[in-house]
Write an enzyme that holds these catalytic residues in place. Sequence first.
Site, PDB file in Angstrom:
ATOM      1  N   ARG A  55       1.710   8.351  -8.087  1.00  0.00           N
ATOM      2  CA  ARG A  55       0.501   7.350  -7.357  1.00  0.00           C
ATOM      3  C   ARG A  55      -0.658   7.549  -8.354  1.00  0.00           C
ATOM      4  NH1 ARG A  55       0.863   5.057  -2.689  1.00  0.00           N
ATOM      5  NH2 ARG A  55      -1.282   5.366  -2.253  1.00  0.00           N
TER       6      ARG A  55
ATOM      7  N   THR B 204      -6.094  19.746  -2.889  1.00  0.00           N
ATOM      8  CA  THR B 204      -5.117  18.649  -3.750  1.00  0.00           C
ATOM      9  C   THR B 204      -6.286  18.599  -5.194  1.00  0.00           C
ATOM     10  OG1 THR B 204      -4.591  17.448  -2.145  1.00  0.00           O
ATOM     11  CG2 THR B 204      -5.234  16.280  -3.966  1.00  0.00           C
TER      12      THR B 204
ATOM     13  N   VAL C 238      11.278  12.285  -2.933  1.00  0.00           N
ATOM     14  CA  VAL C 238      12.028  13.386  -1.791  1.00  0.00           C
ATOM     15  C   VAL C 238      12.782  12.588  -0.683  1.00  0.00           C
ATOM     16  CG1 VAL C 238      12.896  14.432   0.340  1.00  0.00           C
ATOM     17  CG2 VAL C 238      11.293  15.659  -2.049  1.00  0.00           C
ATOM     18  N   ARG C 239      13.490  11.096  -1.011  1.00  0.00           N
ATOM     19  CA  ARG C 239      14.770  10.594  -0.198  1.00  0.00           C
ATOM     20  C   ARG C 239      15.593  11.407   1.018  1.00  0.00           C
ATOM     21  NH1 ARG C 239      16.302   7.577  -5.018  1.00  0.00           N
ATOM     22  NH2 ARG C 239      16.065   9.889  -5.626  1.00  0.00           N
TER      23      ARG C 239
ATOM     24  N   LYS D 156      -2.218  21.933  -4.175  1.00  0.00           N
ATOM     25  CA  LYS D 156      -1.117  20.986  -4.555  1.00  0.00           C
ATOM     26  C   LYS D 156      -1.834  19.721  -5.672  1.00  0.00           C
ATOM     27  CE  LYS D 156       0.274  16.402  -1.749  1.00  0.00           C
ATOM     28  NZ  LYS D 156       0.217  15.539  -2.485  1.00  0.00           N
TER      29      LYS D 156
ATOM     30  N   TYR E 247       1.145  -1.111   0.191  1.00  0.00           N
ATOM     31  CA  TYR E 247      -0.108   0.471  -0.589  1.00  0.00           C
ATOM     32  C   TYR E 247       1.362   1.461   0.103  1.00  0.00           C
ATOM     33  CZ  TYR E 247      -2.786   3.755   2.140  1.00  0.00           C
ATOM     34  OH  TYR E 247      -3.586   5.579   1.762  1.00  0.00           O
TER      35      TYR E 247
ATOM     36  N   HIS F  60       1.662  13.725  -7.182  1.00  0.00           N
ATOM     37  CA  HIS F  60       1.166  12.636  -6.011  1.00  0.00           C
ATOM     38  C   HIS F  60       2.196  11.440  -5.741  1.00  0.00           C
ATOM     39  CE1 HIS F  60      -3.241  12.579  -4.149  1.00  0.00           C
ATOM     40  NE2 HIS F  60      -2.549  11.825  -3.765  1.00  0.00           N
TER      41      HIS F  60
ATOM     42  N   SER G  38       7.282  15.033  -4.218  1.00  0.00           N
ATOM     43  CA  SER G  38       7.255  13.324  -5.678  1.00  0.00           C
ATOM     44  C   SER G  38       9.282  12.845  -5.528  1.00  0.00           C
ATOM     45  CB  SER G  38       6.580  13.683  -6.250  1.00  0.00           C
ATOM     46  OG  SER G  38       5.428  13.965  -6.030  1.00  0.00           O
TER      47      SER G  38
HETATM   48  C1  LIG Z   1       0.066   5.687   0.545  1.00  0.00           C
HETATM   49  C2  LIG Z   1      -0.079   7.175   0.795  1.00  0.00           C
HETATM   50  C3  LIG Z   1      -1.352   8.196   0.971  1.00  0.00           C
HETATM   51  C4  LIG Z   1      -0.998   9.430  -0.346  1.00  0.00           C
HETATM   52  N1  LIG Z   1      -2.822  10.010   0.110  1.00  0.00           N
HETATM   53  C5  LIG Z   1      -3.024  10.970  -0.348  1.00  0.00           C
HETATM   54  C6  LIG Z   1      -3.787  12.187   0.539  1.00  0.00           C
HETATM   55  O1  LIG Z   1      -5.117  11.523   0.629  1.00  0.00           O
HETATM   56  N2  LIG Z   1      -3.614  13.543   0.031  1.00  0.00           N
HETATM   57  C7  LIG Z   1      -2.505  13.635  -1.222  1.00  0.00           C
HETATM   58  O2  LIG Z   1      -3.193  15.062  -1.218  1.00  0.00           O
HETATM   59  N3  LIG Z   1      -1.373  13.514  -1.665  1.00  0.00           N
HETATM   60  C8  LIG Z   1      -1.597  11.885  -1.353  1.00  0.00           C
HETATM   61  N4  LIG Z   1      -0.328  11.189  -1.161  1.00  0.00           N
HETATM   62  C9  LIG Z   1      -0.158  11.623  -1.950  1.00  0.00           C
HETATM   63  C10 LIG Z   1       1.691  12.637  -0.975  1.00  0.00           C
HETATM   64  O3  LIG Z   1       0.769  13.707  -0.163  1.00  0.00           O
HETATM   65  C11 LIG Z   1       3.063  13.282  -1.699  1.00  0.00           C
HETATM   66  O4  LIG Z   1       2.298  14.072  -2.450  1.00  0.00           O
HETATM   67  C12 LIG Z   1       3.253  12.001  -2.156  1.00  0.00           C
HETATM   68  O5  LIG Z   1       3.527  10.846  -1.084  1.00  0.00           O
HETATM   69  C13 LIG Z   1       5.214  12.789  -2.209  1.00  0.00           C
HETATM   70  O6  LIG Z   1       6.145  11.369  -2.951  1.00  0.00           O
HETATM   71  P1  LIG Z   1       6.944  11.047  -1.901  1.00  0.00           P
HETATM   72  O7  LIG Z   1       6.002  10.079  -1.654  1.00  0.00           O
HETATM   73  O8  LIG Z   1       7.794  10.100  -3.244  1.00  0.00           O
HETATM   74  O9  LIG Z   1       7.729  11.394  -0.799  1.00  0.00           O
HETATM   75  C14 LIG Z   1      -0.531  10.370  -0.685  1.00  0.00           C
HETATM   76  C15 LIG Z   1       1.027   9.202  -0.403  1.00  0.00           C
HETATM   77  C16 LIG Z   1       0.771   8.061  -0.209  1.00  0.00           C
HETATM   78  C17 LIG Z   1       2.220   7.397  -0.425  1.00  0.00           C
END
Ligand SMILES: Cc1cc2nc3c(=O)[nH]c(=O)nc-3n(C[C@H](O)[C@H](O)[C@H](O)COP(=O)(O)O)c2cc1C
Length: 408
Positions: free
Chosen positions: A303, A180, A334-335, A276, A47, A300, A332
């Site tokens: 994803r 978002t 960042v590690r 966002k 997940y 995102h 997006s």
């Molecule tokens: C498990 C998961 C759930 C997420 N759920 C949301 C959310 O509910 N709302 C949202 O704006 N972004 C959501 N995101 C995106 C994150 O806010 C963010 O943009 C993204 O994880 C950044 O990339 P990274 O995972 O490579 O750091 C989600 C990301 C993950 C990994």
Amino acid sequence: MDDDKIRQSFMPAGQTENFLKHLRQFPTSSYFRRMAPRRVPRFAFEYCDTGAGDDVGIAHNWASLDGVKIVPRYGVTAVSPPVDVELFGTRYAAPIGIAPMGGPSMVWPGADLILAKAAQAARVPYTLGVVGGATIEQVAAVAPDVFWLQMYRFARNDHKIGFDLVRRAAAAGVKVLTLTVDTPVRTIRSREAYAGLGWEFKPDLRMFAEMLMRPRWLMALLRNGYPRFASMQEYAGGLTATNDIIRFARSEMGGAFLWDEIARFRDAWKGPMTVKGIMHPEDAEKALSLGIDGIWVSNHGGRQIEALAPTIDVLPAIAEVVGTRATILFDSGVRSGQDVMRALALGAQAAFAGKAFLWSLAALGEEGPAQLIDLFMNDLRGSLGQIGAQSPAEARAAKVVHPTRIAF
Ligand SMILES: Cc1cc2nc3c(=O)[nH]c(=O)nc-3n(C[C@H](O)[C@H](O)[C@H](O)COP(=O)(O)O)c2cc1C
């Protein structure tokens, strides 16, 4: 807290025993990722770690960030600089934040509040996902100084729930509201689907077996219960079962905000507001024309679909258009603190991470997020010192090699 106290409240890099203890096992976020599948049920890891399709979008985000190289200057900074920053009128210990996530409690039960507390202790922004596993009021109680809230679109009854969430956010003292825009459609994340996760949380026999094999995770589940869309419960007409609330929330939620809707929320919310998911300079311009205070560049985390451009590649053009008219946030891929520095050098004022925080939770449970924040801060401080920047803002002056930059 004044600036000096914020600086002092941070132990010099690598000085706490706990930090050193975990550093041995987890010197970078990728060590968290490596360990994570061994600590949580398989579906929980899938997940948090999956992207859309075959994860190509995630790979592109990482590759483009890795490709950004910085030419250092010496003789200006003798030591690592302070990294505290001001964002929307609040001073934070570092330009590093926790991105909003819908289901961190799937990865580690109780995660939303663990993340919020770690952010409060470290004084970095924490963004609660509106479909997260803790309520707005619960987060306000544990993270009052660093609390940002992300919203999705609940358009039914003329956005009744959305506007009520705005009211609750104001009452709870939320510092920044984020809308978002990058999820107009629901796409398939293959590894999530393959692991048995669907619209509702209905563990099958295989998933139960996976849970039984992870007793620490199971204990956390027994303490905290199944993940649910906590802030939605009070609109659900007395429903209390997890899947009932999830079903209800999904029936209310849908699509992505349109500009005229954003304008209405802009009127309703008096504090700082960010949008966002911005990937195009013209969308940034549109947001600015509506009085938005922060442009959050994000795809995102790979994803949604695989074919989106990496965020770091569109950041410079967006930064150029925005100039000093708004704050630019980045996520997006960042590690590390070095990724944060790359984003700062290309025009962001702060960078956020999502998956890396979930890996830290999976690998190290309750202690993971605090350790990751320390790692990021340590790395950022060292990286800025190494390139001769005396503050996060000075990273912008660095000579950057960025082969995949997109010109508009
Ligand atoms: C498990 C998961 C759930 C997420 N759920 C949301 C959310 O509910 N709302 C949202 O704006 N972004 C959501 N995101 C995106 C994150 O806010 C963010 O943009 C993204 O994880 C950044 O990339 P990274 O995972 O490579 O750091 C989600 C990301 C993950 C990994």
